[in-house]
Design a protein around this motif. Structure first.
Motif, PDB file in Angstrom:
ATOM      1  N   ASN A 117     -74.393  -0.552  57.967  1.00 35.05           N
ATOM      2  CA  ASN A 117     -75.389   0.351  57.296  1.00 35.05           C
ATOM      3  C   ASN A 117     -74.161   0.713  55.556  1.00 35.05           C
ATOM      4  OD1 ASN A 117     -76.002   1.765  59.013  1.00 35.05           O
ATOM      5  ND2 ASN A 117     -75.270   3.907  59.041  1.00 35.05           N
ATOM      6  N   THR A 118     -73.196  -0.545  55.679  1.00 32.91           N
ATOM      7  CA  THR A 118     -73.310  -0.831  53.722  1.00 32.91           C
ATOM      8  C   THR A 118     -74.175  -1.261  53.020  1.00 32.91           C
ATOM      9  OG1 THR A 118     -71.726  -2.447  55.001  1.00 32.91           O
ATOM     10  CG2 THR A 118     -70.651  -0.679  54.371  1.00 32.91           C
ATOM     11  N   ILE A 119     -75.291  -1.614  53.811  1.00 35.45           N
ATOM     12  CA  ILE A 119     -76.379  -2.122  52.665  1.00 35.45           C
ATOM     13  C   ILE A 119     -76.853  -0.573  52.798  1.00 35.45           C
ATOM     14  CG2 ILE A 119     -78.634  -3.794  52.730  1.00 35.45           C
ATOM     15  CD1 ILE A 119     -77.299  -5.733  54.289  1.00 35.45           C
ATOM     16  N   ASN A 120     -78.148  -1.197  52.021  1.00 40.83           N
ATOM     17  CA  ASN A 120     -78.781   0.266  51.126  1.00 40.83           C
ATOM     18  C   ASN A 120     -80.084   0.901  52.175  1.00 40.83           C
ATOM     19  OD1 ASN A 120     -80.016  -1.146  50.215  1.00 40.83           O
ATOM     20  ND2 ASN A 120     -81.641   0.370  48.705  1.00 40.83           N
ATOM     21  N   SER A 121     -80.918   0.192  52.815  1.00 38.01           N
ATOM     22  CA  SER A 121     -81.394   0.089  53.502  1.00 38.01           C
ATOM     23  C   SER A 121     -82.349  -1.656  54.244  1.00 38.01           C
ATOM     24  CB  SER A 121     -82.874   0.128  52.699  1.00 38.01           C
ATOM     25  OG  SER A 121     -84.211   0.048  53.381  1.00 38.01           O
ATOM     26  N   ARG A 122     -82.355  -1.272  56.095  1.00 36.49           N
ATOM     27  CA  ARG A 122     -81.953  -2.842  56.353  1.00 36.49           C
ATOM     28  C   ARG A 122     -83.259  -2.776  56.635  1.00 36.49           C
ATOM     29  NH1 ARG A 122     -77.859  -6.021  58.061  1.00 36.49           N
ATOM     30  NH2 ARG A 122     -76.662  -4.961  58.102  1.00 36.49           N
ATOM     31  N   LEU A 123     -84.369  -1.529  55.671  1.00 38.89           N
ATOM     32  CA  LEU A 123     -85.609  -2.669  55.750  1.00 38.89           C
ATOM     33  C   LEU A 123     -86.287  -2.566  54.562  1.00 38.89           C
ATOM     34  CD1 LEU A 123     -87.394   0.831  57.882  1.00 38.89           C
ATOM     35  CD2 LEU A 123     -86.563  -1.366  58.624  1.00 38.89           C
ATOM     36  N   TYR A 124     -85.417  -2.151  53.562  1.00 40.03           N
ATOM     37  CA  TYR A 124     -85.530  -2.576  52.338  1.00 40.03           C
ATOM     38  C   TYR A 124     -84.742  -3.089  51.289  1.00 40.03           C
ATOM     39  CZ  TYR A 124     -90.481  -0.192  54.043  1.00 40.03           C
ATOM     40  OH  TYR A 124     -91.301   0.269  54.546  1.00 40.03           O
ATOM     41  N   PRO A 125     -83.833  -4.247  51.121  1.00 44.57           N
ATOM     42  CA  PRO A 125     -82.225  -3.548  50.892  1.00 44.57           C
ATOM     43  C   PRO A 125     -82.661  -4.716  49.714  1.00 44.57           C
ATOM     44  CG  PRO A 125     -83.358  -5.742  52.296  1.00 44.57           C
ATOM     45  CD  PRO A 125     -84.221  -5.105  52.619  1.00 44.57           C
ATOM     46  N   GLU A 126     -81.962  -3.859  49.080  1.00 41.60           N
ATOM     47  CA  GLU A 126     -81.975  -3.582  47.360  1.00 41.60           C
ATOM     48  C   GLU A 126     -80.500  -4.007  46.780  1.00 41.60           C
ATOM     49  OE1 GLU A 126     -83.671  -0.691  46.348  1.00 41.60           O
ATOM     50  OE2 GLU A 126     -85.946  -0.849  46.275  1.00 41.60           O
ATOM     51  N   HIS A 127     -79.503  -2.963  47.806  1.00 41.89           N
ATOM     52  CA  HIS A 127     -78.014  -3.186  46.894  1.00 41.89           C
ATOM     53  C   HIS A 127     -77.191  -3.379  48.695  1.00 41.89           C
ATOM     54  CE1 HIS A 127     -74.717  -2.101  44.686  1.00 41.89           C
ATOM     55  NE2 HIS A 127     -74.203  -1.480  45.815  1.00 41.89           N
ATOM     56  N   ASP A 128     -75.886  -3.992  48.284  1.00 37.97           N
ATOM     57  CA  ASP A 128     -74.617  -4.428  49.135  1.00 37.97           C
ATOM     58  C   ASP A 128     -73.740  -3.352  48.442  1.00 37.97           C
ATOM     59  OD1 ASP A 128     -73.098  -5.228  50.838  1.00 37.97           O
ATOM     60  OD2 ASP A 128     -74.183  -7.177  51.291  1.00 37.97           O
ATOM     61  N   TYR A 129     -73.463  -2.932  49.857  1.00 36.24           N
ATOM     62  CA  TYR A 129     -71.799  -2.156  48.869  1.00 36.24           C
ATOM     63  C   TYR A 129     -70.543  -3.598  48.990  1.00 36.24           C
ATOM     64  CZ  TYR A 129     -75.036   2.062  48.724  1.00 36.24           C
ATOM     65  OH  TYR A 129     -75.682   2.620  48.480  1.00 36.24           O
ATOM     66  N   LEU A 130     -70.779  -3.648  50.325  1.00 39.25           N
ATOM     67  CA  LEU A 130     -69.591  -5.094  50.322  1.00 39.25           C
ATOM     68  C   LEU A 130     -69.816  -6.404  49.052  1.00 39.25           C
ATOM     69  CD1 LEU A 130     -68.819  -4.454  53.684  1.00 39.25           C
ATOM     70  CD2 LEU A 130     -68.503  -3.241  51.924  1.00 39.25           C
ATOM     71  N   LEU A 131     -69.940  -6.913  47.754  1.00 33.49           N
ATOM     72  CA  LEU A 131     -69.432  -7.117  47.327  1.00 33.49           C
ATOM     73  C   LEU A 131     -68.703  -8.073  46.455  1.00 33.49           C
ATOM     74  CD1 LEU A 131     -71.554  -5.745  44.592  1.00 33.49           C
ATOM     75  CD2 LEU A 131     -73.476  -7.557  46.039  1.00 33.49           C
ATOM     76  N   GLN A 132     -67.330  -7.682  46.910  1.00 29.21           N
ATOM     77  CA  GLN A 132     -66.228  -8.512  47.021  1.00 29.21           C
ATOM     78  C   GLN A 132     -65.792  -7.906  48.110  1.00 29.21           C
ATOM     79  OE1 GLN A 132     -64.591  -7.925  42.934  1.00 29.21           O
ATOM     80  NE2 GLN A 132     -65.518  -5.284  42.710  1.00 29.21           N
ATOM     81  N   TYR A 133     -64.293  -9.249  48.084  1.00 21.20           N
ATOM     82  CA  TYR A 133     -62.914  -8.218  49.257  1.00 21.20           C
ATOM     83  C   TYR A 133     -62.994  -6.674  49.355  1.00 21.20           C
ATOM     84  CZ  TYR A 133     -59.154  -8.351  52.602  1.00 21.20           C
ATOM     85  OH  TYR A 133     -58.073  -8.251  53.655  1.00 21.20           O
ATOM     86  N   SER A 134     -62.126  -6.343  47.916  1.00 20.68           N
ATOM     87  CA  SER A 134     -61.474  -4.744  47.760  1.00 20.68           C
ATOM     88  C   SER A 134     -62.853  -4.226  48.147  1.00 20.68           C
ATOM     89  CB  SER A 134     -61.778  -5.231  46.388  1.00 20.68           C
ATOM     90  OG  SER A 134     -63.017  -5.224  45.119  1.00 20.68           O
ATOM     91  N   ASP A 135     -63.952  -4.735  48.436  1.00 22.25           N
ATOM     92  CA  ASP A 135     -64.964  -3.092  48.471  1.00 22.25           C
ATOM     93  C   ASP A 135     -64.854  -3.324  49.679  1.00 22.25           C
ATOM     94  OD1 ASP A 135     -65.884  -3.355  45.928  1.00 22.25           O
ATOM     95  OD2 ASP A 135     -67.541  -4.638  46.174  1.00 22.25           O
ATOM     96  N   LEU A 136     -64.479  -4.503  50.967  1.00 20.71           N
ATOM     97  CA  LEU A 136     -64.654  -4.286  52.199  1.00 20.71           C
ATOM     98  C   LEU A 136     -63.559  -3.717  52.647  1.00 20.71           C
ATOM     99  CD1 LEU A 136     -65.071  -5.266  55.131  1.00 20.71           C
ATOM    100  CD2 LEU A 136     -63.704  -7.126  54.735  1.00 20.71           C
ATOM    101  N   VAL A 137     -61.825  -3.396  52.055  1.00 18.89           N
ATOM    102  CA  VAL A 137     -60.844  -2.557  51.988  1.00 18.89           C
ATOM    103  C   VAL A 137     -60.674  -1.686  51.773  1.00 18.89           C
ATOM    104  CG1 VAL A 137     -58.373  -2.926  51.366  1.00 18.89           C
ATOM    105  CG2 VAL A 137     -59.458  -4.794  51.696  1.00 18.89           C
TER     106      VAL A 137
END
Length: 204
Positions: A24-44
């Motif tokens: 669920n770290t994408i704002n929507s699976r049906l209408y994706p507009e934003h990925d919350y994991l854009l860099q490794y630091s986001d993942l951590v």
């Protein structure tokens, strides 16, 4: 899922299992507009947010990433691939469909690798799992993969549902298995409003 949320700090944790919240770290699976994991630091930061690793462990990973940016980029790409794999597996589970054999084979390989990073620590009368993080930056994925393995091996797999409003995945732990939305205040409210406006138009 909320359209206005665009930071990890405000990202809703509604999945009921870390592996589902990871998908669920994408704002929507049906209408994706934003990925919350854009860099490794986001993942951590996300792993710390959901409590899979301690602040000390995540700080260690952040330092290692700064020393090896190429490995950090490769790990982020692997995380995105893993996230899509989880979505396919658990979306099929939510539909009651058979899980794809190739996807399962890929997962089993990843699961075995994740387990190799695990340590079992004695805690009173049982053991708990912790993780070796000094081997590579990909170790950050180990507790996420482990969470998916736990869910696949659990009776809770039958509780996985997919929100019809955004495609987010969650465990329906309600007494009568009646939960439909990821969040009644977001996707549920939007559906209620759509139905209201449809009803009003029909009256005219």
């Amino acid at each position: 899922m909320t359209d206005t949320i665009r930071t990890l700090e405000d990202l809703e944790i509604v999945g009921g299992a870390p592996c589902l919240d990871f998908t669920n770290t994408i704002n929507s699976r049906l209408y994706p507009e934003h990925d919350y994991l854009l860099q490794y630091s986001d993942l951590v930061d996300w792993v710390r947010k959901v409590g899979l690793l301690s602040p000390t462990q995540t700080s260690q990973l952040q330092r290692q990433a700064k020393q090896n940016p190429q490995e950090a980029e490769k790990t982020l790409a692997a995380a995105h691939t893993l996230r899509d794999l989880f979505y396919r597996l658990f979306s099929n589970a939510a539909k009651g469909s058979e899980l794809d054999k190739k996807d399962m084979a890929t997962f089993i390989t990843s699961y075995g690798e994740a387990i190799s990073h695990a340590l079992l620590i004695r805690h009173e009368d049982h053991y708990t799992t912790t993780w070796k993080l000094d081997e590579s930056l990909t170790a950050v994925l180990s507790p996420i993969i482990y969470s998916a393995g736990e869910l696949l091996l659990s009776e809770k797999l039958s509780q996985v549902k997919e929100c019809p409003g955004c495609g987010w995945l969650f465990l329906d732990t309600s007494k009568n298995q009646s939960r439909r939305w990821c969040n009644m205040n977001t996707c549920g409210a939007k559906d209620k409003m759509r139905r209201y406006h449809t009803k009003q138009r029909k009256k005219k």
